[in-house]
Design a protein around this motif. Structure first.
Motif, mmCIF file in Angstrom:
data_model
loop_
_atom_site.group_PDB
_atom_site.id
_atom_site.type_symbol
_atom_site.label_atom_id
_atom_site.label_comp_id
_atom_site.label_asym_id
_atom_site.label_seq_id
_atom_site.Cartn_x
_atom_site.Cartn_y
_atom_site.Cartn_z
ATOM 1 N N ARG A 205 0.838 -1.204 0.000
ATOM 2 C CA ARG A 205 0.000 0.000 0.000
ATOM 3 C C ARG A 205 0.875 1.257 0.000
ATOM 4 N N SER A 206 1.987 1.237 0.715
ATOM 5 C CA SER A 206 2.910 2.379 0.721
ATOM 6 C C SER A 206 3.487 2.609 -0.672
ATOM 7 N N ALA A 207 3.859 1.530 -1.342
ATOM 8 C CA ALA A 207 4.407 1.648 -2.698
ATOM 9 C C ALA A 207 3.331 2.146 -3.656
ATOM 10 N N TRP A 208 2.084 1.729 -3.454
ATOM 11 C CA TRP A 208 0.981 2.123 -4.319
ATOM 12 C C TRP A 208 0.811 3.641 -4.320
ATOM 13 N N THR A 209 1.005 4.280 -3.166
ATOM 14 C CA THR A 209 0.820 5.734 -3.092
ATOM 15 C C THR A 209 1.820 6.492 -3.958
ATOM 16 N N LEU A 210 2.921 5.869 -4.317
ATOM 17 C CA LEU A 210 3.939 6.519 -5.136
ATOM 18 C C LEU A 210 3.628 6.461 -6.635
ATOM 19 N N LEU A 211 2.663 5.641 -7.027
ATOM 20 C CA LEU A 211 2.330 5.498 -8.445
ATOM 21 C C LEU A 211 1.576 6.722 -8.964
ATOM 22 N N PRO A 212 1.799 7.071 -10.240
ATOM 23 C CA PRO A 212 1.019 8.173 -10.823
ATOM 24 C C PRO A 212 -0.444 7.760 -10.959
ATOM 25 N N LYS A 213 -1.352 8.733 -10.925
ATOM 26 C CA LYS A 213 -2.782 8.441 -11.049
ATOM 27 C C LYS A 213 -3.084 7.873 -12.430
ATOM 28 N N ARG B 224 -6.516 -0.133 -10.836
ATOM 29 C CA ARG B 224 -6.531 -1.601 -10.900
ATOM 30 C C ARG B 224 -5.727 -2.182 -9.743
ATOM 31 N N ILE B 225 -4.578 -1.595 -9.463
ATOM 32 C CA ILE B 225 -3.744 -2.065 -8.356
ATOM 33 C C ILE B 225 -4.458 -1.847 -7.027
ATOM 34 N N ALA B 226 -5.156 -0.734 -6.884
ATOM 35 C CA ALA B 226 -5.910 -0.451 -5.655
ATOM 36 C C ALA B 226 -6.960 -1.531 -5.418
ATOM 37 N N ARG B 227 -7.657 -1.934 -6.476
ATOM 38 C CA ARG B 227 -8.672 -2.993 -6.339
ATOM 39 C C ARG B 227 -8.015 -4.306 -5.930
#
Length: 76
Positions: free
Chosen positions: A22-30, A36-39
């Motif tokens: 989840r921490s790495a996910w926040t670094l991704l561009p919108k 898809r990764i959030a789901r």
């Protein structure tokens, strides 16, 4: 039989892994890929919650029959 001490370590490791993702996910561009990764992360969190409940049941804990809000939201 499952050792409760080992079970607690498995639960902690699983949650730590999801927290790291989840921490790495926040670094991704919108965008669509981030959505898809959030789901997928939400699905993984639900799977971890369900496996924790199954583990608790197998260790002999009585489980409440009430629906879990997160699980109920994810199912529909």
């Amino acid at each position: 039989m499952i050792d409760p001490t080992e079970a607690a370590s498995w639960i902690t490791a699983g949650k730590s892994g999801l927290d790291l993702l989840r921490s790495a996910w926040t670094l991704l561009p919108k965008g669509a890929e981030k959505d898809r990764i959030a789901r997928k992360l939400e699905e993984a969190e639900l799977a971890l919650e369900l496996s924790n409940a199954k583990l608790a049941k197998e260790l002999g804990f009585r489980l409440c029959q009430c629906p879990v809000p997160a699980a109920a939201d994810a199912m529909g």
